[in-house]
Design an enzyme around this catalytic site. Structure first.
Site, mmCIF file in Angstrom:
data_model
loop_
_atom_site.group_PDB
_atom_site.id
_atom_site.type_symbol
_atom_site.label_atom_id
_atom_site.label_comp_id
_atom_site.label_asym_id
_atom_site.label_seq_id
_atom_site.Cartn_x
_atom_site.Cartn_y
_atom_site.Cartn_z
ATOM 1 N N CYS A 126 -30.296 -2.921 -8.777
ATOM 2 C CA CYS A 126 -31.188 -3.615 -7.842
ATOM 3 C C CYS A 126 -32.647 -3.545 -8.277
ATOM 4 O O CYS A 126 -33.510 -4.186 -7.677
ATOM 5 C CB CYS A 126 -31.032 -3.027 -6.443
ATOM 6 N N HIS A 173 0.826 -1.214 0.000
ATOM 7 C CA HIS A 173 0.000 0.000 0.000
ATOM 8 C C HIS A 173 0.863 1.268 0.000
ATOM 9 O O HIS A 173 0.443 2.302 -0.528
ATOM 10 C CB HIS A 173 -1.024 0.003 1.145
#
Length: 206
Positions: free
Chosen positions: A177, A91
């Protein structure tokens, strides 16, 4: 378990390139990641790396990103049992590499984590470690009622006013959805356009 690959910013950066870090999180809009990568790589002197949460990989195949010319980094690549002090930390290397960061899509869950300062996966550790000078764009994507939840507006306020990220969208449309309303990610071509205009990128002539 040892990591199978390593990323070193110093050896991966090119002085004449724009280094774009695309972050994908757990929203169905992650399906657009291969399209964003492919389009960005149509421009001269652009490199793209993708960092993905586990849930975002439900919606696209990492092989499609690799075929477009990039790589996908996940939690699996971050740490290993053989890690020792002085080894590269993924990271940190990725944030050193990035000229610009696009969190597209940014789910309600990751938005809440950013606002709360969580560092519980590769994505959130990377974002917490970013230099304040790195241009970072957040593209929210979630169900309309999730977007209208009172905590979402507070999280967006923190991200804009405290963390100082650029928040773009969401837009209104028919959602995956089945609901219709505000919450969809900004159109992927408009996301690419932000990078193109900011760095005045030139298309590769074919």
């Amino acid at each position: 378990m040892p990591r199978t690959r390593e990323f070193i910013a110093e050896s991966e950066r090119s002085p004449d390139h724009t280094h774009v870090l695309l972050v994908t999180t757990g929203s169905v809009a992650s399906i657009k990641a291969p399209l964003i990568v492919k389009e960005l790589l149509r421009y001269k002197n652009v490199k793209v790396e993708v960092v993905s949460t586990k849930s975002s990989l439900t919606f696209f195949d990492a092989k499609d990103v690799e075929e477009a010319g990039s790589r996908v980094w996940t939690d699996h690549d971050e740490w290993s049992d053989s890690y020792k002090i002085g080894d590269p930390i993924l990271h940190i290397e990725l944030r050193r590499w990035a000229d610009i960061v696009l969190v597209a899509p940014c789910s309600a869950n990751t938005l809440a984590k950013i606002a709360g300062g969580f560092c519980d996966n590769l994505v959130t550790s990377l974002l917490r470690a970013l230099s304040p000078s790195t241009p970072t764009y957040i593209f929210p994507a979630m169900n309309t009622l999730m977007y209208e939840h009172p905590l979402t507006s507070e999280h967006l306020r923190v991200v804009r006013d405290v963390v100082r990220y650029n928040v773009v969208g969401p837009i209104g449309k028919n959602l995956a959805c089945g609901d219709a309303g505000l919450g969809a990610m900004t159109e992927w071509r408009d996301i690419v356009k932000i990078v193109v205009e900011k760095y005045q990128l030139q298309s590769i002539v074919t």
